[in-house]
Scaffold this motif. Structure first.
Motif, mmCIF file in Angstrom:
data_model
loop_
_atom_site.group_PDB
_atom_site.id
_atom_site.type_symbol
_atom_site.label_atom_id
_atom_site.label_comp_id
_atom_site.label_asym_id
_atom_site.label_seq_id
_atom_site.Cartn_x
_atom_site.Cartn_y
_atom_site.Cartn_z
ATOM 1 N N ILE A 160 1.271 -1.420 0.169
ATOM 2 C CA ILE A 160 0.133 0.378 0.245
ATOM 3 C C ILE A 160 1.019 1.280 -0.266
ATOM 4 N N LEU A 161 2.018 1.146 0.588
ATOM 5 C CA LEU A 161 2.863 2.642 0.822
ATOM 6 C C LEU A 161 3.490 2.982 -0.679
ATOM 7 N N LEU A 186 4.645 8.431 5.805
ATOM 8 C CA LEU A 186 4.951 7.031 6.882
ATOM 9 C C LEU A 186 6.311 6.647 6.169
ATOM 10 N N THR A 187 6.918 6.632 6.120
ATOM 11 C CA THR A 187 7.754 6.080 6.112
ATOM 12 C C THR A 187 9.629 7.122 5.927
ATOM 13 N N VAL A 188 10.828 6.675 6.080
ATOM 14 C CA VAL A 188 11.734 7.135 6.238
ATOM 15 C C VAL A 188 12.821 7.014 5.331
ATOM 16 N N TYR A 190 14.063 3.299 11.123
ATOM 17 C CA TYR A 190 12.793 2.625 10.943
ATOM 18 C C TYR A 190 12.285 1.459 10.337
ATOM 19 N N LEU A 191 13.573 0.676 9.531
ATOM 20 C CA LEU A 191 13.674 -0.078 8.856
ATOM 21 C C LEU A 191 13.594 -1.531 10.237
ATOM 22 N N SER A 245 7.789 11.798 14.180
ATOM 23 C CA SER A 245 7.093 11.734 13.455
ATOM 24 C C SER A 245 6.327 10.192 13.435
ATOM 25 N N LEU A 246 5.241 9.636 13.086
ATOM 26 C CA LEU A 246 4.622 8.500 13.117
ATOM 27 C C LEU A 246 5.059 8.165 11.444
ATOM 28 N N THR A 247 5.053 6.434 12.028
ATOM 29 C CA THR A 247 5.703 5.791 10.424
ATOM 30 C C THR A 247 4.605 5.001 10.718
ATOM 31 N N ALA A 248 4.897 3.303 9.366
ATOM 32 C CA ALA A 248 4.817 2.729 8.936
ATOM 33 C C ALA A 248 5.068 1.662 10.380
#
Length: 213
Positions: free
Chosen positions: A73-74, A82-84, A94-95, A155-158
């Motif tokens: 979806i991303l 919602l990604t870095v 993030y990963l 910030s909010l991410t996936a």
């Protein structure tokens, strides 16, 4: 049309929340669990050979596995939200946290749940090992959240969207106490204040109060 096939009280809440955060058009189909077995109904199981939640359909595409669905979806609809990016210093964080929930934390909770349901005594080595791994994972999350508002930064991410189920709704299946982890509890209050999260939970599981404390 992207369709989210949501099995009540399941990891598919992640996908409903993701779609709400992205504000993308999607159709939501909600399926209720069998009241006796607590498993998905036959029509849900017919969607995919494994029959486990979540499942999406998008045209002719049928996709299962929550993190695969989130990435799909991303990539297709997220426009970078919602990604870095790899150029960001927080990319490795993030990963890591994106894969942590289903790679480490959720399996540790599942081990504890299976042992509890098998009535393995808490003083048995296998139960002590499983509980220690669960507490180690929670302590790691709490430590990270002592430094940043969200798992991969401010910030909010996936990564958060994947992780929150294990800290909240999973406790409907395997209860555990979060009181030793004040940073997690503060984090969950931030999550619960998000309009997209509140919409997602109301749409997907209107009869359940989000387990944020």
């Amino acid at each position: 049309m992207l369709t989210v096939h949501h099995l009540g009280i399941s990891q598919s809440e992640r996908i409903v929340w993701l779609c709400e955060e992205l504000a993308i058009p999607y159709e939501l189909k909600v399926y209720e669990r069998d009241p006796v077995t607590r498993l998905g109904p036959p029509e849900y199981k017919a969607l995919h050979p494994l029959g486990t939640a979540p499942i999406i359909t998008d045209g002719d595409t049928v996709l299962a596995e929550s993190t695969a669905i989130v990435e799909y979806i991303l990539a297709k609809y997220g426009n970078g939200a919602l990604t870095v990016p790899p150029s960001d210093p927080a990319f490795a964080d993030y990963l890591y946290w994106f894969h942590f929930a289903n790679g480490s934390f959720q399996p540790s909770l599942m081990r504890c749940m299976v042992l509890a349901r098998a009535e393995v005594a808490a003083d048995k080595p296998v139960a002590q090992f499983a509980d220690a791994r669960r507490k180690q994972a929670l302590a790691l999350v709490d430590q990270q959240l002592s430094k940043t508002a969200y798992l991969a930064g401010e910030s909010l991410t996936a990564a958060d969207i994947v992780a929150v189920f294990s800290l909240t709704t999973m406790r409907a299946f395997y209860p555990f106490d979060l009181s030793p982890y004040p940073n997690i509890l503060a984090y969950l209050q931030r999550i619960g204040a998000r309009e997209a999260y509140r919409r997602a939970m109301k749409k997907g599981d209107p009869g359940m109060t989000p387990m944020l404390t």
